[in-house]
Design a protein around this motif. Structure first.
Motif, PDB file in Angstrom:
ATOM      1  N   THR A 136      26.918 -53.662 -21.021  1.00 61.97           N
ATOM      2  CA  THR A 136      27.006 -53.480 -19.570  1.00 61.97           C
ATOM      3  C   THR A 136      27.338 -54.832 -18.948  1.00 61.97           C
ATOM      4  OG1 THR A 136      24.628 -53.855 -19.259  1.00 61.97           O
ATOM      5  CG2 THR A 136      25.346 -51.588 -19.631  1.00 61.97           C
ATOM      6  N   GLU A 182      20.009 -43.506 -16.598  1.00 63.84           N
ATOM      7  CA  GLU A 182      20.037 -44.578 -17.599  1.00 63.84           C
ATOM      8  C   GLU A 182      19.238 -44.184 -18.838  1.00 63.84           C
ATOM      9  OE1 GLU A 182      22.489 -46.196 -16.901  1.00 63.84           O
ATOM     10  OE2 GLU A 182      21.951 -48.173 -16.163  1.00 63.84           O
ATOM     11  N   ARG A 183      18.106 -43.519 -18.630  1.00 67.67           N
ATOM     12  CA  ARG A 183      17.347 -43.008 -19.787  1.00 67.67           C
ATOM     13  C   ARG A 183      18.221 -42.068 -20.617  1.00 67.67           C
ATOM     14  NH1 ARG A 183      13.080 -41.245 -16.105  1.00 67.67           N
ATOM     15  NH2 ARG A 183      11.421 -42.823 -15.952  1.00 67.67           N
ATOM     16  N   THR A 185      21.493 -41.864 -20.774  1.00 71.24           N
ATOM     17  CA  THR A 185      22.586 -42.573 -21.443  1.00 71.24           C
ATOM     18  C   THR A 185      22.101 -43.212 -22.739  1.00 71.24           C
ATOM     19  OG1 THR A 185      23.757 -43.023 -19.381  1.00 71.24           O
ATOM     20  CG2 THR A 185      24.236 -44.465 -21.236  1.00 71.24           C
ATOM     21  N   LEU A 186      20.971 -43.898 -22.678  1.00 76.89           N
ATOM     22  CA  LEU A 186      20.451 -44.560 -23.873  1.00 76.89           C
ATOM     23  C   LEU A 186      20.103 -43.552 -24.966  1.00 76.89           C
ATOM     24  CD1 LEU A 186      18.132 -47.258 -22.223  1.00 76.89           C
ATOM     25  CD2 LEU A 186      20.406 -47.587 -23.194  1.00 76.89           C
ATOM     26  N   LEU A 194      20.507 -53.210 -25.869  1.00 79.24           N
ATOM     27  CA  LEU A 194      21.229 -53.292 -24.601  1.00 79.24           C
ATOM     28  C   LEU A 194      21.711 -54.717 -24.395  1.00 79.24           C
ATOM     29  CD1 LEU A 194      21.961 -52.222 -21.683  1.00 79.24           C
ATOM     30  CD2 LEU A 194      19.641 -52.913 -21.022  1.00 79.24           C
ATOM     31  N   SER A 196      23.441 -57.239 -21.424  1.00 80.81           N
ATOM     32  CA  SER A 196      23.724 -57.347 -20.002  1.00 80.81           C
ATOM     33  C   SER A 196      23.811 -58.807 -19.589  1.00 80.81           C
ATOM     34  CB  SER A 196      22.621 -56.656 -19.184  1.00 80.81           C
ATOM     35  OG  SER A 196      22.832 -56.814 -17.790  1.00 80.81           O
ATOM     36  N   THR A 204      21.925 -52.054 -10.641  1.00 80.11           N
ATOM     37  CA  THR A 204      22.028 -51.836 -12.089  1.00 80.11           C
ATOM     38  C   THR A 204      20.751 -52.226 -12.826  1.00 80.11           C
ATOM     39  OG1 THR A 204      23.036 -54.026 -12.376  1.00 80.11           O
ATOM     40  CG2 THR A 204      24.530 -52.158 -12.074  1.00 80.11           C
ATOM     41  N   LYS A 207      18.647 -49.839 -15.925  1.00 81.11           N
ATOM     42  CA  LYS A 207      18.874 -49.885 -17.371  1.00 81.11           C
ATOM     43  C   LYS A 207      17.809 -50.729 -18.070  1.00 81.11           C
ATOM     44  CE  LYS A 207      22.120 -53.677 -16.660  1.00 81.11           C
ATOM     45  NZ  LYS A 207      23.557 -54.035 -16.624  1.00 81.11           N
TER      46      LYS A 207
END
Length: 250
Positions: A136, A182-183, A185-186, A194, A196, A204, A207
């Motif tokens: 991300t 976001e939960r 997606t993971l 992750l 970032s 954002t 996440k």
């Protein structure tokens, strides 16, 4: 007050500052400059210009030709080149400069963060932490991860230019992103690490909470340094106060 303020924008803070200045009616001229790297950006009120200035010299000429009395650098925390150019150009022509930058994220109990100074360092650490990574970091610097062995889910507003990670999937989306999404997606993509930048802000941040709940490690890239000698504030209100104190009174 009177004068002309140039906002180097593209962030929510830059738009909020433009709105506040335009709605107040002071100063009479507000120009927001956007890099033009994203199609159909959210435009602030007032005058808007899109595209680069042509380096330090081009920006210095623009400031002089357009009689700019103050510059607020409200670019993304990782827009290091633009911030450096702004500092050098403003110093060259004697225009006051302020950096408006939202605070970075703070680690909470349960977070497993690995802070690294650069994206190259993050890429070098990635394979030791997981096999399925969620990148991300935006689209412009995905190439730093071209040689990783991990499978990567790359989220960006627009498709990144190659080279891309050898094994990857693109997820094109624009924030803000909430915690439930976001939960999901993971979990859906079976992410186990992750990646970032420490961009800060609420748009954002979910996440990081989702990663904490799922006990996932996070590779967090530190921000580049702010140019030496440039004053910094982290709220729009503080930026407004600086503008009021900096511009000439009517």
């Amino acid at each position: 007050m009177s004068g002309h303020v140039l906002i180097l924008g593209g962030t929510g803070e830059g738009r909020a500052l433009a709105f506040a200045l335009v709605e107040s009616g002071q100063p009479p001229e507000v120009t927001s400059s956007l890099a033009g790297r994203v199609a159909d950006p959210a435009l602030p009120p007032g005058r808007v210009r899109v595209g680069g200035f042509g380096g330090v010299g081009g920006l210095a000429r623009w400031l002089t030709e357009h009689a700019v009395d103050a510059v607020v650098d409200a670019t993304h925390p990782f827009a290091a080149t633009m911030s450096q150019h702004a500092a050098q150009a403003c110093s060259r022509v004697g225009t006051p400069l302020l950096r408006l930058q939202r605070p970075g994220w703070s680690q909470a109990a349960g977070d497993v963060w690995h802070r690294l100074p650069t994206l190259a360092a993050a890429a070098g650490k990635l394979d030791a932490l997981g096999r399925r990574a969620f990148l991300t970091i935006g689209r412009q610097e995905v190439a730093a991860f071209a040689d990783v062995d991990a499978w990567c889910l790359v989220r960006a507003i627009e498709p990144p230019e190659p080279p891309l990670p050898r094994r990857c999937e693109l997820l094109l989306a624009r924030g803000p992103f909430d915690l439930p999404s976001e939960r999901e997606t993971l979990r859906q993509w079976q992410v186990d690490v992750l990646v970032s930048k420490d961009s800060g802000g609420e748009a954002t941040a979910a996440k990081l909470t989702a990663a904490r709940e799922l006990h996932l490690p996070v590779v967090l890239v530190d921000r580049p340094p702010i140019p030496e000698g440039v004053p910094v504030v982290d709220t729009v209100e503080a930026a407004l106060a600086w503008v009021a104190a900096t511009l000439p009174a009517i």
